[in-house]
Design a protein around this motif. Structure first.
Motif, PDB file in Angstrom:
ATOM      1  N   ALA A  52     -28.086  11.627 -20.154  1.00  0.00           N
ATOM      2  CA  ALA A  52     -29.006  11.515 -21.289  1.00  0.00           C
ATOM      3  C   ALA A  52     -29.916  12.733 -21.327  1.00  0.00           C
ATOM      4  N   ALA A  53     -30.086  13.270 -22.527  1.00  0.00           N
ATOM      5  CA  ALA A  53     -30.948  14.429 -22.728  1.00  0.00           C
ATOM      6  C   ALA A  53     -31.870  14.138 -23.905  1.00  0.00           C
ATOM      7  N   PRO A  54     -33.096  13.720 -23.627  1.00  0.00           N
ATOM      8  CA  PRO A  54     -34.043  13.473 -24.728  1.00  0.00           C
ATOM      9  C   PRO A  54     -34.209  14.742 -25.573  1.00  0.00           C
ATOM     10  N   GLY A  55     -34.183  14.571 -26.878  1.00  0.00           N
ATOM     11  CA  GLY A  55     -34.312  15.721 -27.769  1.00  0.00           C
ATOM     12  C   GLY A  55     -33.067  16.578 -27.842  1.00  0.00           C
ATOM     13  N   PHE A  56     -31.929  16.043 -27.448  1.00  0.00           N
ATOM     14  CA  PHE A  56     -30.672  16.797 -27.451  1.00  0.00           C
ATOM     15  C   PHE A  56     -30.407  17.413 -28.821  1.00  0.00           C
ATOM     16  N   THR A  57     -30.044  18.680 -28.816  1.00  0.00           N
ATOM     17  CA  THR A  57     -29.625  19.384 -30.016  1.00  0.00           C
ATOM     18  C   THR A  57     -28.211  19.886 -29.776  1.00  0.00           C
ATOM     19  N   PRO A  58     -27.243  19.475 -30.606  1.00  0.00           N
ATOM     20  CA  PRO A  58     -25.860  19.922 -30.368  1.00  0.00           C
ATOM     21  C   PRO A  58     -25.717  21.427 -30.584  1.00  0.00           C
ATOM     22  N   PRO A  59     -24.732  22.026 -29.916  1.00  0.00           N
ATOM     23  CA  PRO A  59     -24.484  23.453 -30.113  1.00  0.00           C
ATOM     24  C   PRO A  59     -24.055  23.737 -31.553  1.00  0.00           C
ATOM     25  N   ALA A  60     -24.364  24.928 -32.023  1.00  0.00           N
ATOM     26  CA  ALA A  60     -23.914  25.371 -33.344  1.00  0.00           C
ATOM     27  C   ALA A  60     -22.622  26.160 -33.149  1.00  0.00           C
ATOM     28  N   TRP A  61     -21.597  25.829 -33.934  1.00  0.00           N
ATOM     29  CA  TRP A  61     -20.332  26.547 -33.809  1.00  0.00           C
ATOM     30  C   TRP A  61     -19.701  26.705 -35.168  1.00  0.00           C
ATOM     31  N   ALA A  63     -21.468  30.203 -34.575  1.00  0.00           N
ATOM     32  CA  ALA A  63     -22.729  30.817 -34.968  1.00  0.00           C
ATOM     33  C   ALA A  63     -23.073  31.908 -33.957  1.00  0.00           C
ATOM     34  N   PRO A  64     -22.892  33.164 -34.312  1.00  0.00           N
ATOM     35  CA  PRO A  64     -23.140  34.248 -33.359  1.00  0.00           C
ATOM     36  C   PRO A  64     -24.551  34.239 -32.779  1.00  0.00           C
ATOM     37  N   GLU A  65     -25.515  33.725 -33.533  1.00  0.00           N
ATOM     38  CA  GLU A  65     -26.888  33.705 -33.027  1.00  0.00           C
ATOM     39  C   GLU A  65     -27.166  32.528 -32.087  1.00  0.00           C
ATOM     40  N   HIS A  66     -26.221  31.586 -31.967  1.00  0.00           N
ATOM     41  CA  HIS A  66     -26.363  30.438 -31.077  1.00  0.00           C
ATOM     42  C   HIS A  66     -25.095  30.288 -30.249  1.00  0.00           C
ATOM     43  N   SER A  67     -25.238  30.316 -28.959  1.00  0.00           N
ATOM     44  CA  SER A  67     -24.080  30.170 -28.083  1.00  0.00           C
ATOM     45  C   SER A  67     -23.593  28.730 -28.087  1.00  0.00           C
ATOM     46  N   GLN A  68     -22.273  28.553 -27.982  1.00  0.00           N
ATOM     47  CA  GLN A  68     -21.731  27.196 -27.863  1.00  0.00           C
ATOM     48  C   GLN A  68     -21.856  26.681 -26.429  1.00  0.00           C
ATOM     49  N   GLN A  69     -22.272  27.503 -25.499  1.00  0.00           N
ATOM     50  CA  GLN A  69     -22.485  27.174 -24.089  1.00  0.00           C
ATOM     51  C   GLN A  69     -21.185  26.985 -23.320  1.00  0.00           C
ATOM     52  N   PHE A  70     -20.338  26.079 -23.728  1.00  0.00           N
ATOM     53  CA  PHE A  70     -19.048  25.842 -23.084  1.00  0.00           C
ATOM     54  C   PHE A  70     -18.240  24.979 -24.047  1.00  0.00           C
ATOM     55  N   HIS A  71     -16.958  24.843 -23.764  1.00  0.00           N
ATOM     56  CA  HIS A  71     -16.148  23.864 -24.496  1.00  0.00           C
ATOM     57  C   HIS A  71     -15.012  23.405 -23.597  1.00  0.00           C
ATOM     58  N   LEU A  72     -14.449  22.255 -23.925  1.00  0.00           N
ATOM     59  CA  LEU A  72     -13.316  21.714 -23.192  1.00  0.00           C
ATOM     60  C   LEU A  72     -12.037  22.050 -23.936  1.00  0.00           C
ATOM     61  N   ASP A  73     -11.007  22.492 -23.227  1.00  0.00           N
ATOM     62  CA  ASP A  73      -9.668  22.659 -23.776  1.00  0.00           C
ATOM     63  C   ASP A  73      -8.837  21.470 -23.308  1.00  0.00           C
ATOM     64  N   LEU A  74      -8.361  20.682 -24.256  1.00  0.00           N
ATOM     65  CA  LEU A  74      -7.572  19.486 -23.948  1.00  0.00           C
ATOM     66  C   LEU A  74      -6.136  19.734 -24.393  1.00  0.00           C
ATOM     67  N   THR A  75      -5.205  19.659 -23.461  1.00  0.00           N
ATOM     68  CA  THR A  75      -3.799  19.935 -23.733  1.00  0.00           C
ATOM     69  C   THR A  75      -3.126  18.688 -24.301  1.00  0.00           C
ATOM     70  N   VAL A  76      -2.382  18.879 -25.391  1.00  0.00           N
ATOM     71  CA  VAL A  76      -1.713  17.756 -26.061  1.00  0.00           C
ATOM     72  C   VAL A  76      -0.262  18.112 -26.352  1.00  0.00           C
ATOM     73  N   ALA A  77       0.584  17.090 -26.459  1.00  0.00           N
ATOM     74  CA  ALA A  77       1.997  17.297 -26.763  1.00  0.00           C
ATOM     75  C   ALA A  77       2.205  17.565 -28.256  1.00  0.00           C
ATOM     76  N   ASP A  78       1.400  16.939 -29.108  1.00  0.00           N
ATOM     77  CA  ASP A  78       1.571  17.070 -30.552  1.00  0.00           C
ATOM     78  C   ASP A  78       0.198  17.215 -31.197  1.00  0.00           C
ATOM     79  N   LEU A  79      -0.073  18.402 -31.757  1.00  0.00           N
ATOM     80  CA  LEU A  79      -1.394  18.671 -32.346  1.00  0.00           C
ATOM     81  C   LEU A  79      -1.727  17.727 -33.495  1.00  0.00           C
TER      82      LEU A  79
END
Length: 119
Positions: A52-61, A63-79
Motif C-alpha cells: 500500500a502506498a498512500p497518495g499513490f500516483t501511477p506512472p505516466a507512459w 511521457a519523456p518528462e516522467h519515467s515509467q520506473q519499471f515494467h513487467l514483460d509477461l510472455t504469452v503463447a497468443d497475443l
C-alpha cells in the motif's frame, strides 16, 4: 561472488490485495495477505509483492518528462488471446499503434505498465 540475491519485486499501489488478484488472474498462483501488503505466490515458486502506498500516483507512459520506473514483460503463447484476457480483467492498452511487432503495452488497474510478449 554476488553480494545479494533478488528476493521479490514489490509494486506500490492503492489496494495491494486487489492488484495481487489481478496478477493472479493473469499469471496464476495464490494471493496471501491483507491490509498494507499482499504476496502473489506463483506456481513456479517465484513471487510478486504489493505494498500500500498512500497518495499513490501511477506512472505516466509514454511521457519523456516522467519515467515509467519499471515494467513487467509477461510472455504469452497468443497475443490476441492474452490481450482479450487482460482487458477483461481491467488492464488498459497504452500502445496499440503497431500490432505487427511481438509485444503490446498495457497498464494494470493501478496504472503500472506491463507488456505482453510473444513467446
Amino acid at each position: 561472488m554476488a553480494l545479494a540475491e533478488l528476493g521479490v519485486v514489490v509494486l506500490d499501489c492503492p489496494d495491494p490485495r486487489a492488484l495481487a488478484g489481478f496478477y493472479a488472474e493473469v499469471l496464476g498462483g495464490s494471493v496471501e495477505g491483507d491490509g498494507d501488503w499482499a504476496d502473489l505466490k506463483l506456481p513456479d515458486g517465484r513471487a510478486l509483492a504489493f505494498q500500500a502506498a498512500p497518495g499513490f500516483t501511477p506512472p505516466a507512459w509514454p511521457a519523456p518528462e516522467h519515467s515509467q520506473q519499471f515494467h513487467l514483460d509477461l510472455t504469452v503463447a497468443d497475443l490476441d488471446t492474452a490481450e482479450r484476457g487482460v482487458l477483461a480483467l481491467g488492464a488498459k492498452p497504452l500502445d496499440a499503434e503497431d500490432r505487427s511487432r511481438g509485444w503490446r503495452v498495457y497498464a494494470d488497474p493501478a496504472g503500472h505498465p506491463f507488456c505482453l510478449c510473444s513467446s
